[in-house]
Design a protein around this motif. Structure first.
Motif, mmCIF file in Angstrom:
data_model
loop_
_atom_site.group_PDB
_atom_site.id
_atom_site.type_symbol
_atom_site.label_atom_id
_atom_site.label_comp_id
_atom_site.label_asym_id
_atom_site.label_seq_id
_atom_site.Cartn_x
_atom_site.Cartn_y
_atom_site.Cartn_z
ATOM 1 N N PRO A 1 0.824 -1.216 0.000
ATOM 2 C CA PRO A 1 0.000 0.000 0.000
ATOM 3 C C PRO A 1 0.857 1.265 0.000
ATOM 4 O O PRO A 1 1.919 1.292 -0.591
ATOM 5 N N THR B 1 4.882 0.591 3.981
ATOM 6 C CA THR B 1 4.863 -0.722 4.603
ATOM 7 C C THR B 1 6.228 -1.043 5.195
ATOM 8 O O THR B 1 7.235 -0.445 4.799
ATOM 9 N N SER C 1 -7.508 -2.490 2.026
ATOM 10 C CA SER C 1 -6.593 -1.778 2.916
ATOM 11 C C SER C 1 -6.768 -2.188 4.371
ATOM 12 O O SER C 1 -5.799 -2.348 5.106
ATOM 13 N N GLN D 1 -2.935 -2.948 4.155
ATOM 14 C CA GLN D 1 -2.123 -2.074 5.009
ATOM 15 C C GLN D 1 -1.369 -2.865 6.070
ATOM 16 O O GLN D 1 -1.756 -3.970 6.446
#
Ligand SMILES: [Zn+2]
Ligand SMILES: [Zn+2]
Length: 254
Positions: free
Chosen positions: A15, A18, A187, A223
């Motif tokens: 995303p 990270t 996400s 995420q």
């Protein structure tokens, strides 16, 4: 597989940031016959194009929205086309209306983008013909101009519908035709998505996949801190078809 089928090669799956070494911004290569189209080109993904083709051979790059994890590597693409070739090479880019202005502003250089990128607005009203595929956009809830994108063989057949980043799964549904494969951001993992974050989660994507009867759901843009297996399971709880999380290096036939 015939030439009419789409093949997806994941270069980067996001995303925005990270702790996972090797993770790079969103970049999904779609091949149909001799046509190669890239969906998004986020941070760090430009060099990965070379694993598949010389970047100057891309038929188009389609950008979902102007967050850096989806478009910022247009800068190295532009530099490569501009400085590695005499005369410079060019690649077509479809995306939000402000794309060229945003790239120009990054360098404080009006015309920076136009030196090697043929940028045009993706929009909602136009079916763009690109070689052996068509590209269609639909506005989704995220930034003020964020698109979900459908890529399909021009000759007909199943397409790939990419959510981009999206805060409302219902926005994507009208793009999906029977037999399409969904490539959707998750996400927030098993969810629920944080209020106001304008992102999706596994259960929400599962409900979208079920309601639209897609051939399969590919999950991406997970995420930090979210468990991939639990996210896939949370999607499967709402959808009977095949579900998989994709990563850089993942390949799928549509
Ligand atoms: Zn993103
Ligand atoms: Zn975004």
């Amino acid at each position: 597989m015939t030439d009419a089928n789409l093949r997806l090669s994941v270069l980067g799956a996001g995303p925005a940031y990270t702790d996972r070494p090797g993770a790079t911004g969103a970049a999904y290569l779609v091949t149909c016959g001799s046509t190669r189209v890239l969906l998004d080109l986020g941070q760090g993904s430009f060099p990965r194009i070379f694993e598949h083709l010389p970047p100057q051979d891309l038929d188009a790059v389609a950008i979902s929205h102007l967050h850096p994890d989806h478009y910022i590597d247009l800068v190295p693409l532009r530099h490569y086309l501009r400085y590695e070739f005499t005369p410079p090479r060019r690649v077509r880019v479809l995306g939000p209306s402000q794309l060229a202005a945003r790239l120009d502003a990054l360098h404080g250089w009006p015309g920076f983008t136009a030196e090697s990128l043929d940028a045009a607005t993706l929009g909602e009203a136009t079916v763009h013909a690109v070689g052996e595929v068509t590209l269609e956009g639909r506005l989704v809830t995220h930034t003020d101009e964020s698109y979900a994108i459908r890529v399909a063989p021009a000759a007909g057949g199943p397409g790939l519908v990419y959510s981009g980043d999206c805060g409302n799964a219902d926005d994507v549904a009208p793009l999906i035709r029977p037999g399409d494969t969904l490539l959707a951001e998750v996400s927030f993992g098993v969810g629920p998505a944080k209020p106001g974050a304008q992102h999706l989660d596994g259960p929400t994507v599962g409900r979208l996949a079920s309601a639209t009867g897609v051939a399969g759901a590919l999950l991406t843009h997970l995420q930090m801190g979210n468990d991939p297996d639990a996210t896939v399971a949370s999607c499967r709880a709402a959808y009977d078809g095949p579900v998989a999380m994709v990563w850089p290096g993942s390949e799928a036939e549509v």
